[in-house]
Design an enzyme around this catalytic site. Structure first.
Site, PDB file in Angstrom:
ATOM      1  N   GLU A 133       1.062  -1.197   0.134  1.00  0.00           N
ATOM      2  CA  GLU A 133       0.124  -0.162   0.108  1.00  0.00           C
ATOM      3  C   GLU A 133       0.905   1.246  -0.004  1.00  0.00           C
ATOM      4  OE1 GLU A 133      -3.391   0.608  -0.025  1.00  0.00           O
ATOM      5  OE2 GLU A 133      -4.101  -1.403  -0.325  1.00  0.00           O
ATOM      6  N   TYR A 159      -3.332   4.367   6.299  1.00  0.00           N
ATOM      7  CA  TYR A 159      -2.340   3.274   6.790  1.00  0.00           C
ATOM      8  C   TYR A 159      -1.238   3.188   5.880  1.00  0.00           C
ATOM      9  CZ  TYR A 159      -1.335  -1.746   6.016  1.00  0.00           C
ATOM     10  OH  TYR A 159      -0.561  -3.077   6.082  1.00  0.00           O
TER      11      TYR A 159
END
Length: 361
Positions: A133, A159
């Protein structure tokens, strides 16, 4: 003398598999878990209930990634040879709702752990669970052969941003203090132990809960499976394979960072299709975008729901595992094997547990 290892996040998917893996290799394993008013040890219960393991080879300590004094005391007491930092608030969509907490655990938690190691056992080896990510996965920025260790980062969630801080602070301790600190940049990895809020587990669990109704064609009793972006491409591996890479990274002569991936992608739509095919219930797709539906036997069983879209979508995540393959790692599970593992667990194991609950009632 056996090697001692600390695993933060031992009750999670990766932590439980890594604990098994290290125990099989003769390690003394120390897991750190948060105190909770509910039981969170389901994934390691088989280890904790084994008198030959628990209290002899496996030890559980209560700790918190937001409490530096607690982490420092534990590391000083245990004096591990290896530290695996797997603890995280790891749900991407949830990170938009709790960005500060995500940063406290995922970013500063890593810093607290690194500093505790540096102050108390500087010769220990440190593994940081980084994530794909961090790359952001925008289609326009996608490298032809997938993301590797040298590509730029562009996180598109709190995140991803928190994990990027943890990635760089790990490199910083390696370069500034000569710490044996490594990043494993893991792409998506699944298993029967995946958390229930993750899309793959949501799909296979729904199948398990509704398998009997589907077979009996009681469609009026079935609430359709609701999903977000069906066109999201992900590089899906299996957690058993990926924890092996975590250990392998710390066995090298020099600390370094590695992308861990399969090198192939599949859409969420394809994952759903494979699960229905596994049940012998082929799907037909109709509509596009928010109006897309999956139909079986003339009934809508899959719907797209805009509430499951992220504020900023990640289009494609494809990893290039060339570097880690050079040190001997390769995945054993392919895409079909991952689905088979999850579906067997959720359709047979979960289905039977639900039947047993119904009988009790």
């Amino acid at each position: 003398m056996n090697k001692k290892a600390i695993i933060t996040g031992i009750t999670g998917q990766d932590g439980s598999y890594l604990a098994e893996f290290l125990l099989d290799k003769g390690y003394e394993v120390h897991g750190i878990m948060r105190r909770s008013s509910v039981f969170t040890t389901e994934r390691i219960e088989h280890l904790m209930s084994n008198d030959k393991i628990y209290g002899k080879k496996l030890f559980i300590h209560h700790g918190d990634m937001t409490d530096s004094s607690n982490l420092t005391a534990l590391i000083s007491k245990i004096n591990p040879k290896e530290i695996y930092n797997l603890a995280a608030q790891s749900h991407v969509k949830v990170s938009f709702e709790v960005p500060e907490y995500t940063a406290e655990v995922d970013a500063l938690g890593c810093l607290r752990l690194l500093d505790a190691m540096y102050q108390n056992c500087p010769d220990s080896k440190f593994y940081q669970a980084s994530t794909s990510e961090m790359f952001g996965g925008r289609r326009s920025e996608m490298p032809k052969n997938g993301y590797n260790e040298n590509n730029d980062f562009h996180p598109r969630s709190p995140y991803g941003a928190a994990k990027l801080y943890a990635y760089w602070i790990t490199k910083n301790y390696r370069e500034a203090y000569d710490s044996f600190a490594c990043n494993g940049i893991l792409f998506n990895h699944e298993s029967s132990r995946r958390g229930e809020t993750f899309v793959t587990k949501k799909i296979t669990r729904w199948c398990g809960e509704n398998l009997s109704l589907l077979r009996e064609r009681k469609f009026q009793l079935i609430e359709p499976l609701r999903l977000g972006n069906m066109d999201a491409y992900r590089d899906w591996g299996h957690a058993r394979d990926y924890v092996k890479s975590q250990w392998l990274i710390l066995q090298q002569d020099e600390p370094d960072d590695y992308v861990v991936a399969t090198g192939e992608t599949h859409t969420v739509r394809e994952f759903v299709k494979k699960c229905f095919d596994w049940m012998g219930m082929p799907l037909e797709w109709s509509g596009t975008g928010i109006d897309e539906v999956g139909v079986h036997a003339g009934n809508i069983v899959v719907k797209v729901d805009k509430k499951y879209f992220r504020p900023s979508e990640v289009d494609v995540l494809l990893g290039n595992p060339s570097k880690i393959k050079k040190i001997g790692w390769k995945p054993e599970f392919d895409f079909d094997m991952i689905i088979d593992d999850m579906m067997k667990h959720d359709c047979y194991g979960l289905g039977q547990r639900l039947k047993n609950k119904a009988k009790v009632k």
